[in-house]
Motif scaffolding. Structure first.
Motif, PDB file in Angstrom:
ATOM      1  N   HIS A 119      10.159   3.523  -3.616  1.00 22.73           N
ATOM      2  CA  HIS A 119       8.703   3.680  -3.916  1.00 22.73           C
ATOM      3  C   HIS A 119       7.655   2.547  -2.634  1.00 22.73           C
ATOM      4  CE1 HIS A 119       5.264   2.439  -6.588  1.00 22.73           C
ATOM      5  NE2 HIS A 119       4.588   3.309  -5.802  1.00 22.73           N
ATOM      6  N   LEU A 120       7.090   2.879  -1.511  1.00 20.47           N
ATOM      7  CA  LEU A 120       6.742   2.208  -0.843  1.00 20.47           C
ATOM      8  C   LEU A 120       5.342   2.343  -0.604  1.00 20.47           C
ATOM      9  CD1 LEU A 120       7.253   1.414   2.389  1.00 20.47           C
ATOM     10  CD2 LEU A 120       6.190   3.723   3.194  1.00 20.47           C
ATOM     11  N   ARG A 121       4.540   0.845  -0.779  1.00 19.71           N
ATOM     12  CA  ARG A 121       3.005   0.621  -1.027  1.00 19.71           C
ATOM     13  C   ARG A 121       2.545   0.289   0.144  1.00 19.71           C
ATOM     14  NH1 ARG A 121       2.474  -3.398  -6.473  1.00 19.71           N
ATOM     15  NH2 ARG A 121       1.055  -2.966  -5.428  1.00 19.71           N
ATOM     16  N   ASP A 122       1.455   0.583   0.028  1.00 24.24           N
ATOM     17  CA  ASP A 122       0.480  -0.162   1.136  1.00 24.24           C
ATOM     18  C   ASP A 122      -0.342  -0.977   0.563  1.00 24.24           C
ATOM     19  OD1 ASP A 122      -1.613  -0.581   3.521  1.00 24.24           O
ATOM     20  OD2 ASP A 122      -2.493   1.071   3.726  1.00 24.24           O
ATOM     21  N   ILE A 123      -0.032  -1.954   1.289  1.00 26.62           N
ATOM     22  CA  ILE A 123      -0.169  -3.472   0.201  1.00 26.62           C
ATOM     23  C   ILE A 123      -1.487  -4.005   1.557  1.00 26.62           C
ATOM     24  CG2 ILE A 123       0.677  -5.234   1.896  1.00 26.62           C
ATOM     25  CD1 ILE A 123       1.164  -5.017  -1.798  1.00 26.62           C
ATOM     26  N   SER A 124      -1.722  -2.882   1.884  1.00 30.41           N
ATOM     27  CA  SER A 124      -2.958  -4.131   2.478  1.00 30.41           C
ATOM     28  C   SER A 124      -4.536  -3.035   2.168  1.00 30.41           C
ATOM     29  CB  SER A 124      -2.993  -3.334   4.149  1.00 30.41           C
ATOM     30  OG  SER A 124      -3.294  -2.311   4.316  1.00 30.41           O
ATOM     31  N   ASP A 125      -3.974  -1.661   1.154  1.00 28.46           N
ATOM     32  CA  ASP A 125      -4.987  -1.082   0.746  1.00 28.46           C
ATOM     33  C   ASP A 125      -5.498  -2.222  -0.097  1.00 28.46           C
ATOM     34  OD1 ASP A 125      -6.895   1.245  -1.014  1.00 28.46           O
ATOM     35  OD2 ASP A 125      -5.964   2.240   0.911  1.00 28.46           O
ATOM     36  N   PRO A 126      -6.809  -2.130  -0.745  1.00 26.33           N
ATOM     37  CA  PRO A 126      -7.594  -2.399  -1.850  1.00 26.33           C
ATOM     38  C   PRO A 126      -7.478  -1.642  -2.965  1.00 26.33           C
ATOM     39  CG  PRO A 126      -8.739  -2.078  -0.180  1.00 26.33           C
ATOM     40  CD  PRO A 126      -8.253  -2.024   0.709  1.00 26.33           C
ATOM     41  N   ASP A 127      -7.313  -0.648  -2.796  1.00 27.52           N
ATOM     42  CA  ASP A 127      -6.685   0.184  -4.690  1.00 27.52           C
ATOM     43  C   ASP A 127      -5.329   0.272  -4.562  1.00 27.52           C
ATOM     44  OD1 ASP A 127      -8.831  -0.038  -5.555  1.00 27.52           O
ATOM     45  OD2 ASP A 127      -9.125   2.802  -5.615  1.00 27.52           O
ATOM     46  N   THR A 128      -4.669  -0.811  -3.815  1.00 22.66           N
ATOM     47  CA  THR A 128      -2.920  -0.430  -3.840  1.00 22.66           C
ATOM     48  C   THR A 128      -2.111   0.003  -5.338  1.00 22.66           C
ATOM     49  OG1 THR A 128      -0.728  -1.946  -2.884  1.00 22.66           O
ATOM     50  CG2 THR A 128      -2.714  -2.863  -3.756  1.00 22.66           C
TER      51      THR A 128
ATOM     52  N   ALA B 148       3.792  10.891  12.946  1.00 19.80           N
ATOM     53  CA  ALA B 148       3.224   9.528  12.060  1.00 19.80           C
ATOM     54  C   ALA B 148       2.089   9.292  12.569  1.00 19.80           C
ATOM     55  CB  ALA B 148       4.438   8.332  11.886  1.00 19.80           C
ATOM     56  N   GLU B 149       0.449   9.771  11.471  1.00 21.30           N
ATOM     57  CA  GLU B 149      -0.110   9.254  11.544  1.00 21.30           C
ATOM     58  C   GLU B 149      -0.981   8.591  10.796  1.00 21.30           C
ATOM     59  OE1 GLU B 149      -2.757  12.576  13.248  1.00 21.30           O
ATOM     60  OE2 GLU B 149      -1.249  12.837  14.785  1.00 21.30           O
ATOM     61  N   ASN B 150      -2.176   8.146  11.359  1.00 20.10           N
ATOM     62  CA  ASN B 150      -3.063   7.223  10.254  1.00 20.10           C
ATOM     63  C   ASN B 150      -4.066   8.770   9.601  1.00 20.10           C
ATOM     64  OD1 ASN B 150      -4.288   5.467   8.790  1.00 20.10           O
ATOM     65  ND2 ASN B 150      -5.489   4.246  10.506  1.00 20.10           N
ATOM     66  N   MET B 151      -3.613   9.149   8.850  1.00 24.36           N
ATOM     67  CA  MET B 151      -4.595  10.547   8.432  1.00 24.36           C
ATOM     68  C   MET B 151      -3.109  10.831   7.020  1.00 24.36           C
ATOM     69  SD  MET B 151      -4.011  14.679   9.758  1.00 24.36           S
ATOM     70  CE  MET B 151      -5.306  14.023  11.659  1.00 24.36           C
ATOM     71  N   LEU B 152      -4.484  11.395   5.760  1.00 20.30           N
ATOM     72  CA  LEU B 152      -3.646  11.584   4.855  1.00 20.30           C
ATOM     73  C   LEU B 152      -3.477  12.951   4.673  1.00 20.30           C
ATOM     74  CD1 LEU B 152      -7.178  11.080   3.037  1.00 20.30           C
ATOM     75  CD2 LEU B 152      -4.761   9.149   2.703  1.00 20.30           C
ATOM     76  N   PHE B 153      -1.935  12.406   4.144  1.00 22.70           N
ATOM     77  CA  PHE B 153      -1.203  14.007   4.439  1.00 22.70           C
ATOM     78  C   PHE B 153      -1.000  14.550   5.550  1.00 22.70           C
ATOM     79  CE2 PHE B 153      -3.272  14.618   0.338  1.00 22.70           C
ATOM     80  CZ  PHE B 153      -2.136  15.027  -0.487  1.00 22.70           C
TER      81      PHE B 153
ATOM     82  N   VAL C 173       1.701   6.862  -8.255  1.00 20.64           N
ATOM     83  CA  VAL C 173       2.836   6.728  -7.783  1.00 20.64           C
ATOM     84  C   VAL C 173       3.461   6.926  -9.434  1.00 20.64           C
ATOM     85  CG1 VAL C 173       5.038   6.498  -6.381  1.00 20.64           C
ATOM     86  CG2 VAL C 173       2.301   6.811  -5.360  1.00 20.64           C
ATOM     87  N   GLU C 174       3.586   6.234  -9.895  1.00 20.27           N
ATOM     88  CA  GLU C 174       4.782   5.740 -11.018  1.00 20.27           C
ATOM     89  C   GLU C 174       4.465   7.009 -11.517  1.00 20.27           C
ATOM     90  OE1 GLU C 174       4.208   1.661 -12.376  1.00 20.27           O
ATOM     91  OE2 GLU C 174       5.226   1.112 -10.139  1.00 20.27           O
ATOM     92  N   ARG C 175       3.430   7.107 -12.011  1.00 19.64           N
ATOM     93  CA  ARG C 175       3.322   8.460 -13.483  1.00 19.64           C
ATOM     94  C   ARG C 175       3.855  10.352 -12.393  1.00 19.64           C
ATOM     95  NH1 ARG C 175      -1.208   7.949 -16.681  1.00 19.64           N
ATOM     96  NH2 ARG C 175      -2.578   5.781 -16.655  1.00 19.64           N
TER      97      ARG C 175
ATOM     98  N   GLY D 120       5.856   7.623  -1.844  1.00 13.94           N
ATOM     99  CA  GLY D 120       4.520   6.877  -1.913  1.00 13.94           C
ATOM    100  C   GLY D 120       2.986   7.607  -1.586  1.00 13.94           C
ATOM    101  N   TYR D 121       2.713   6.759  -1.922  1.00 13.81           N
ATOM    102  CA  TYR D 121       1.029   7.517  -1.909  1.00 13.81           C
ATOM    103  C   TYR D 121       1.359   7.804  -1.097  1.00 13.81           C
ATOM    104  CZ  TYR D 121      -3.629   7.946  -4.229  1.00 13.81           C
ATOM    105  OH  TYR D 121      -5.249   8.717  -4.043  1.00 13.81           O
ATOM    106  N   THR D 122      -0.436   8.554  -0.361  1.00 13.48           N
ATOM    107  CA  THR D 122      -0.092   9.501   1.063  1.00 13.48           C
ATOM    108  C   THR D 122      -0.676   8.438   1.947  1.00 13.48           C
ATOM    109  OG1 THR D 122      -0.941  11.002   1.811  1.00 13.48           O
ATOM    110  CG2 THR D 122      -2.384  10.254   0.483  1.00 13.48           C
ATOM    111  N   ASN D 123      -0.303   8.058   3.224  1.00 15.64           N
ATOM    112  CA  ASN D 123      -0.608   7.755   3.771  1.00 15.64           C
ATOM    113  C   ASN D 123      -0.430   5.735   3.815  1.00 15.64           C
ATOM    114  OD1 ASN D 123      -1.977   7.295   6.457  1.00 15.64           O
ATOM    115  ND2 ASN D 123      -4.106   6.512   5.820  1.00 15.64           N
ATOM    116  N   ALA D 124       1.146   6.014   3.052  1.00 18.35           N
ATOM    117  CA  ALA D 124       1.044   4.351   2.988  1.00 18.35           C
ATOM    118  C   ALA D 124       2.433   4.122   3.962  1.00 18.35           C
ATOM    119  CB  ALA D 124       2.722   4.482   1.533  1.00 18.35           C
TER     120      ALA D 124
END
Length: 463
Positions: free
Chosen positions: A315-324, A257-262, A331-333, A237-241
């Protein structure tokens, strides 16, 4: 046109270079997000147009990347570029404007969320009188900070050296020609840049050899796992998902597991027993990100083989992110580059995480849309609260072991010690304690559990 945000305090607010308590103050950084009005030719795959993310989302991500290595963004800006300049990327007016901001804010670092050529980087550093990092350099710095295992450290160092090698040209001030030969009659020797490039290349070769040894060890571990045929399930998944949070929820582990990229970089594998007894190997992988540097994709190829080899990919998605949607596209690419078809719903399961962050109206609309005509609708979960986790576990078990089957079992008095095992490896529907001391049970179990039951109990009864 530029859109500015004041992301921090003024330069004097830190009361000098040392903060309260004597700790060193974080490095102050200016974050610039260039937005090109036209994509360069050949930058996109015409067969699959790239979903464009909003400028605000790109800025938020750039700020998150900056903070991931404890930098302090003191000024941020979105800059629209109609005509990127070969020498500096930004126009001369903008370069002068940001040079003033760097001086005013006392910034030591400028982050440009866009690839820079070595010449562009050198010119910007000269004009702004500060260190300049492009997106690739910033991600490499983060990966260098996060790597913990020997393999991860080697992979990051190799990627960093390959990135550095292309930046030797006209980027250092000490590249004067050295004198070679003996005495005063020797002709001109190799230039300093040639010497540095050779030294880098030798180190790259050495690292590749070390990495090959580590990769062979990983391959040995992988081959051992194949001999004990546990299905492998990889979370991507995308980082921070929320991959590490989900991994901890399913395994009971305590991966960072933190609310942080990578927040986590090195892959982690754990053996997990699913609700009806099916054992699997669960793999938590490094987060993906848009425009992931090619140096990193190449260096981390061995690590990402865990995804390629997986029997099932979540494939885990952060569905709350406006750019999900754009994140999912990125990720698919990357999965496609690894040879994994994200459209293969038999192998790839789409999971929507962080539904606890949505209001009731958005949740109902989202769940309704997900079930609308899809062959394999996504599963909505919250890795934090545990909502939807039983459904996800059940689906994983169904995919790796098949549908549940109804099995009738009678345990002789000498076999009553197996009752606990049956409860742990199957879903007991009914139980009857017979007068002769035997116990008759009907349970639902997976195909793999059925085979174990046959080996442990049914065959013994026949004997």
């Amino acid at each position: 046109m530029a859109r500015d945000r004041n992301a921090g305090a003024k330069a004097g607010d830190n009361n000098g270079p040392e903060s309260v308590g004597g700790d060193k103050a974080p490095t102050r950084a200016v974050v610039i997000v260039p937005v090109l009005t036209r994509q360069p030719k050949g930058d996109d795959d015409s067969a699959r147009p790239r979903l464009q993310r909003s400028a605000e989302a790109r800025l938020d991500e750039a700020v998150g990347l900056t903070r991931a290595i404890d930098l302090e963004p003191v000024h941020t800006a979105i800059v629209t570029l109609n005509d990127p300049r070969p020498a500096t990327l930004l126009g001369s007016g903008k370069v002068e404007e940001f040079a003033g901001i760097v001086k005013e804010q006392g910034a030591e670092l400028v982050i440009v969320d866009h690839p820079l050529t070595p010449v562009q980087q050198r010119n910007l550093e000269k004009e702004m009188n500060a260190k300049v990092l492009d997106r690739t350099g910033l991600i490499l710095e983060i990966f260098g900070r996060r790597a913990r295992t020997k393999e991860g450290t080697l992979q990051v160092e190799l990627a960093h050296l390959n990135y550095q090698k292309g930046r030797l040209v006209r980027s250092w001030t000490h590249l004067e020609r050295q004198r070679g030969g003996a005495g005063f009659l020797g002709g001109p020797g190799e230039t300093q840049i040639e010497s540095d490039r050779r030294a880098l290349q030798e180190k790259i070769i050495k690292l590749k050899r070390e990495l090959e040894t580590v990769v062979r060890t990983r391959d040995l571990h992988r081959s051992k796992r194949r001999k004990v045929p546990f299905p492998v399930v990889a979370i991507v998944g995308y980082t921070n998902a929320g991959k590490s949070t989900l991994f901890n929820r399913l395994t009971g582990a305590s991966v960072l597991a933190e609310n942080m990229l990578f927040a986590t970089l090195d892959p982690t594998l754990r053996r997990v027993r699913l609700p009806h007894g099916t054992p699997i190997i669960l793999s938590d992988t490094v987060g993906f990100i848009s425009d992931l540097p090619t140096h990193l994709i190449a260096a981390f190829r061995a690590t990402l083989e865990e995804v390629v080899e997986a029997d099932l990919v979540i494939h885990l998605r952060d569905i709350s992110d406006p750019d999900t949607a754009a994140q999912a596209d990125d990720v698919e690419r990357i999965l496609s580059d690894l040879g994994v078809d994200a459209a293969d719903t038999d192998r790839v399961v789409e999971v929507w995480n962080k539904i606890d962050q949505l209001d009731e109206g958005n949740r109902e609309r989202l769940l309704s849309d997900s079930a609308d005509g899809r062959k394999a609708p996504p599963i909505a979960i919250s890795a934090i609260t545990g909502e939807g986790i039983p459904t996800l576990s059940g689906l994983i078990e169904q995919r790796v072991s098949g549908e549940l089957e109804s099995i009738d079992v009678t345990l002789e008095p000498s076999q009553l010690g197996q009752i606990d095992w049956l409860y742990r490896n199957g879903d007991v529907v009914s139980r009857t304690d017979n007068d002769d001391g035997s116990v008759s049970m009907t349970l639902k179990a997976t195909a793999s559990a059925r085979d174990e039951i046959a080996a442990k109990i049914l065959r013994k009864n026949k004997g």
